[in-house]
Design a protein around this motif. Sequence first.
Motif, mmCIF file in Angstrom:
data_model
loop_
_atom_site.group_PDB
_atom_site.id
_atom_site.type_symbol
_atom_site.label_atom_id
_atom_site.label_comp_id
_atom_site.label_asym_id
_atom_site.label_seq_id
_atom_site.Cartn_x
_atom_site.Cartn_y
_atom_site.Cartn_z
ATOM 1 N N CYS A 85 0.855 -1.186 0.000
ATOM 2 C CA CYS A 85 0.000 0.000 0.000
ATOM 3 C C CYS A 85 0.891 1.235 0.000
ATOM 4 C CB CYS A 85 -0.893 0.025 1.239
ATOM 5 S SG CYS A 85 -2.009 -1.371 1.361
ATOM 6 N N TRP A 86 0.459 2.218 -0.693
ATOM 7 C CA TRP A 86 1.226 3.441 -0.815
ATOM 8 C C TRP A 86 0.524 4.536 -0.042
ATOM 9 C CZ3 TRP A 86 1.185 7.421 -5.170
ATOM 10 C CH2 TRP A 86 2.355 8.190 -5.155
ATOM 11 N N ASP A 87 1.237 5.147 0.867
ATOM 12 C CA ASP A 87 0.696 6.260 1.644
ATOM 13 C C ASP A 87 0.986 7.537 0.872
ATOM 14 O OD1 ASP A 87 0.013 8.251 3.414
ATOM 15 O OD2 ASP A 87 1.094 7.389 5.111
ATOM 16 N N ASP A 88 -0.019 8.025 0.164
ATOM 17 C CA ASP A 88 0.161 9.212 -0.673
ATOM 18 C C ASP A 88 -0.369 10.496 -0.032
ATOM 19 O OD1 ASP A 88 -2.545 8.725 -0.819
ATOM 20 O OD2 ASP A 88 -2.632 8.611 -2.998
ATOM 21 N N ARG A 89 -0.702 10.431 1.240
ATOM 22 C CA ARG A 89 -1.311 11.590 1.893
ATOM 23 C C ARG A 89 -0.422 12.830 1.849
ATOM 24 N NH1 ARG A 89 -2.665 8.706 7.477
ATOM 25 N NH2 ARG A 89 -0.514 8.138 7.088
ATOM 26 N N GLY A 90 0.889 12.678 1.976
ATOM 27 C CA GLY A 90 1.779 13.831 2.039
ATOM 28 C C GLY A 90 2.079 14.481 0.704
ATOM 29 N N ILE A 91 1.792 13.816 -0.396
ATOM 30 C CA ILE A 91 2.126 14.355 -1.713
ATOM 31 C C ILE A 91 1.405 15.672 -1.979
ATOM 32 C CG2 ILE A 91 1.870 13.959 -4.200
ATOM 33 C CD1 ILE A 91 2.450 11.030 -3.664
ATOM 34 N N PHE A 92 0.118 15.701 -1.736
ATOM 35 C CA PHE A 92 -0.660 16.905 -2.002
ATOM 36 C C PHE A 92 -0.355 17.991 -0.983
ATOM 37 C CE2 PHE A 92 -3.298 13.400 -3.681
ATOM 38 C CZ PHE A 92 -3.211 13.728 -5.017
ATOM 39 N N ASP A 95 2.425 20.444 -1.629
ATOM 40 C CA ASP A 95 2.083 21.482 -2.596
ATOM 41 C C ASP A 95 0.944 22.361 -2.097
ATOM 42 O OD1 ASP A 95 3.997 20.681 -4.469
ATOM 43 O OD2 ASP A 95 2.647 19.195 -5.338
ATOM 44 N N GLY A 96 0.639 22.249 -0.814
ATOM 45 C CA GLY A 96 -0.394 23.085 -0.226
ATOM 46 C C GLY A 96 -1.785 22.489 -0.243
ATOM 47 N N GLY A 97 -1.933 21.278 -0.759
ATOM 48 C CA GLY A 97 -3.247 20.640 -0.789
ATOM 49 C C GLY A 97 -3.501 19.848 0.478
ATOM 50 N N LYS A 98 -4.726 19.415 0.639
ATOM 51 C CA LYS A 98 -5.107 18.629 1.803
ATOM 52 C C LYS A 98 -6.100 17.563 1.347
ATOM 53 C CE LYS A 98 -5.585 18.016 6.357
ATOM 54 N NZ LYS A 98 -4.752 17.015 6.931
ATOM 55 N N VAL A 99 -5.855 16.325 1.762
ATOM 56 C CA VAL A 99 -6.754 15.225 1.431
ATOM 57 C C VAL A 99 -7.683 15.008 2.626
ATOM 58 C CG1 VAL A 99 -6.920 12.773 0.911
ATOM 59 C CG2 VAL A 99 -5.071 14.136 -0.081
ATOM 60 N N HIS A 100 -8.973 14.955 2.348
ATOM 61 C CA HIS A 100 -9.959 14.672 3.387
ATOM 62 C C HIS A 100 -10.673 13.373 3.011
ATOM 63 C CE1 HIS A 100 -9.691 18.660 5.268
ATOM 64 N NE2 HIS A 100 -9.477 19.089 4.026
ATOM 65 N N THR A 101 -10.602 12.390 3.883
ATOM 66 C CA THR A 101 -11.301 11.133 3.659
ATOM 67 C C THR A 101 -12.406 11.050 4.691
ATOM 68 O OG1 THR A 101 -9.249 10.119 2.896
ATOM 69 C CG2 THR A 101 -11.043 8.629 3.500
ATOM 70 N N VAL A 102 -13.641 10.936 4.222
ATOM 71 C CA VAL A 102 -14.800 10.961 5.107
ATOM 72 C C VAL A 102 -15.586 9.658 4.927
ATOM 73 C CG1 VAL A 102 -16.913 12.197 5.713
ATOM 74 C CG2 VAL A 102 -14.912 13.477 4.881
ATOM 75 N N TYR A 103 -15.921 9.019 6.020
ATOM 76 C CA TYR A 103 -16.703 7.785 6.006
ATOM 77 C C TYR A 103 -18.084 8.065 6.588
ATOM 78 C CZ TYR A 103 -12.434 5.273 4.958
ATOM 79 O OH TYR A 103 -11.298 4.821 4.343
ATOM 80 N N ALA A 104 -19.070 7.366 6.068
ATOM 81 C CA ALA A 104 -20.422 7.483 6.601
ATOM 82 C C ALA A 104 -20.427 7.040 8.061
ATOM 83 C CB ALA A 104 -21.394 6.622 5.790
#
Length: 185
Positions: A85-92, A95-104
């Motif tokens: 598995c690749w942890d890609d959270r830091g890539i964005f 560059d100033g981006g932010k990943v938001h993962t939301v679960y029901a």
Amino acid sequence: TIINELALDKRVAALIIDIDSNGGAVNAVPVLVAALRNFKAQKKPILAHCDCCASAAYWIASQCDKVFADNTLSRVGSIGAMCECWDDRGIFEQDGGKVHTVYAVESPDKNADYRSMLDGDYGPIQATLSTIVKQFHTDIKAGRPNLKTDSPGVMTGKTFYAEEAKAVGLIDSICSLDETIKIAY
């Protein structure tokens, strides 16, 4: 599957599976194992001819009546399972981006093993992999009853060159595809 169709075709006397694969995802393995067992039930031989035959590819080959390596540099085995598995959270974020993962709210267990892995807890994914390996071992032992399972590396993921693979029972012999075809008839 086509194997099921071939099993019922009166013109088909045998099945040769020519394998050159490092393995892959296990999703199709149960379907292929069932199809090979169905073919065997028709009292028709199934032979595997292999160059590289590792992991899930060997799982399939092990269900054949005979397994042949093409030459002395052919490699077989790698009985085991892994996940990458690749942890890609830091890539964005760099560059100033932010990943938001939301679960029901109703889905607290969705991807729980993956999320645990991202937090450094590999236990849940290892448990999933262990479930796969248990079935892999069961099928290997059923398909290759003379396999020397206590030989170092055989059931723990080692890959063997043809001569050693023959010595531990992973293959029956070393022969070309043409020779395999002659054996089938």
